[in-house]
Structure formats: structure tokens, C-alpha cells
Enzyme design. Sequence first.
Site, PDB file in Angstrom:
ATOM      1  N   PHE A 132      18.874  26.409   0.097  1.00 49.40           N
ATOM      2  CA  PHE A 132      19.792  25.770  -0.834  1.00 49.40           C
ATOM      3  C   PHE A 132      19.439  24.286  -0.943  1.00 49.40           C
ATOM      4  O   PHE A 132      18.963  23.687   0.022  1.00 49.40           O
ATOM      5  CB  PHE A 132      21.236  25.875  -0.337  1.00 49.40           C
ATOM      6  CG  PHE A 132      21.778  27.266  -0.242  1.00 49.40           C
ATOM      7  CD1 PHE A 132      22.562  27.794  -1.258  1.00 49.40           C
ATOM      8  CD2 PHE A 132      21.520  28.062   0.868  1.00 49.40           C
ATOM      9  CE1 PHE A 132      23.079  29.076  -1.164  1.00 49.40           C
ATOM     10  CE2 PHE A 132      22.028  29.350   0.966  1.00 49.40           C
ATOM     11  CZ  PHE A 132      22.807  29.858  -0.048  1.00 49.40           C
ATOM     12  N   THR A 176      17.613  32.146   2.592  1.00 47.40           N
ATOM     13  CA  THR A 176      17.729  31.432   1.321  1.00 47.40           C
ATOM     14  C   THR A 176      17.741  29.934   1.571  1.00 47.40           C
ATOM     15  O   THR A 176      18.414  29.443   2.479  1.00 47.40           O
ATOM     16  CB  THR A 176      18.997  31.844   0.562  1.00 47.40           C
ATOM     17  OG1 THR A 176      18.864  33.200   0.132  1.00 47.40           O
ATOM     18  CG2 THR A 176      19.226  30.972  -0.671  1.00 47.40           C
TER      19      THR A 176
END
Length: 302
Positions: A191, A189
Site C-alpha cells: 500500500f 499487498t
Amino acid sequence: MSGTADKPRIAYQGEPGANSHMACDLAFPDMVALPCATFEDAFAAVAGRGIVPGQHVRRADQAERAMIPIENSANGRVADVHRLMPLAKLNIVGEFFMPIHHQLLAPKGATLGTIRTVQSHVQALGQCRGKIRELGLRAVIGEDTAGSAAEVARAGDVTRAALASTLAAEIYGLEVLARDVEDTPDNTTRFVVLSRDSSWAPRSGGPTVTSFVFRVRNIPAALYKALGGFATNGINMTKLESYQLDGAFTATQFYADVEGHPEDAALARALDELGYFCEELAILGVYRAHPFRSRQSAAPRT
């Protein structure tokens, strides 16, 4: 009195133990992670004001930074984040890439044979489809990963499981029935770190990413012409996504990431050309590229 009250805070969406909580601790160990119920609340904590009608922010709920997931390698972009960034008028001051490992958690006494349902955030469920099918479980959508773990812990029902982090297992006293159940081993992921501060990273000092949103003029081939400057100036665009504004099919906004700094001559020319064909153009941030980008570029292709 010393302690966490004296430390700057970084907001994240979710309950304690969420993947975003882990990202805060890894990237900013000297800051206090502040859980927020929604993305709107996390954005508002940094903005210091409500960003949706009727929202109010107490001083006790404010933070200097926010750690917000923007996209996942297996499941695409995170809904609502692109829409909220311009509303909040915050600035991207950094990025952080974190490998995501989902654990199958359940109350004490549960086994792989007793569980019937698995609850988690929709993104996590999508990243673990293979294991869910293999075990014949019914997927239940929860608000977030750690919140789902908390619900399963409170219920104490050995037929219910959750997909969440090892930190969530520790916080809520759950057993790990299966480890790292994500479908792909390189599940990651990205961010973005948000701040009220609008300062750009200096031009020198390492690879830089520039993020911006734009809306093209209503003329034929406007998008094609607007993006032509990036090609002719040799600018690598690493992300381009569109989304509708206010639910209208005729109002499309674009979000983009490019390599480089706006003070570089080539990127400056490309942005000038883009601006000529745009009704709106706003730079969201100019920040250092995370080392993950160079490691990914160097990895062999299969």
C-alpha cells in the site's frame, strides 16, 4: 465532545472489513478509517476536490490521508491507481506491506458442500484460483472483498460464498468455511499512503524510497538513454511500469520506484540525466522504506 469526530481520518477504497480497512487500522491505529466506494472517491477525499468530471467532495467526506493498494505479490499491480495518482496531485508519504489472507465466508448453515459460487474482488479471486478449482466453484466478480461479504450476508443463500477478511466475517456475521485459502503463503499487498502534504522524508534516518512518473521524448532509444543514468550511478530501481495515457498507444507514461533520496549525489545525477530525455518528470514522493523491504532482501532464495 471527544471521540472519533476529533480524530484525523484516513480514506480507503471498499466497505468496512476490506483488506485496506485492516491496513489502515494496523498502520494508523490513532486515525479513523473512512470507507470510500471507489478509488476516485478515496483520492478525492484527500485532495479535497473532485478528480474526475462531475465529482464533488463534501467536507464530511474529506480525510488527511489515504491508504491505497498499489501492487500484490501474486497478482501484480492494482488497476487505475497509477493513472489516478498524477490526476489527484497527491504525494506518497509512506508505504505499508501487509500479508493478505483470504477466508472463505458464507451465511450460517452453509457448508463446503452447499456452496456453488464465490464472490470477491477480481484480485482476490485471482489469488485463490487453486481453492476455487478444488471446490468446483463459479467465480463472481464483485466491487471489493468486504462488499462481496456484505452482499452474501444480505442474501442469506447457503449456495453463495465470499472471499474476504476475518474482520469482514465479524462485521457481517458470516461463518468461516475455510481459512487462508490464498494460493501462496507469502501473498502480500503493498500500500502507499497519500497526502496533500508534499514534504519529503529527511535524507538521514534510514532507507528511503523515491517514486516518480515520467514521459520520455519522442526520439530513438529515448527510454534506454533515459534509464542509463540509474545504472551508471549505481541506483537500484525496484519498480518500473508503463501505462497508456488517455487510451492512446502513442502516449506512454512510466511509474518508477528507486532506492535513495534525491539529495543523494548519485540519485541527483541519475534524475538529471532522466530529465534531459523527458517531456514530463514529476516526483510523487520521497518516504521511508517499510521494514518489509529489508526482511525480504534478507530472506534466503530457493
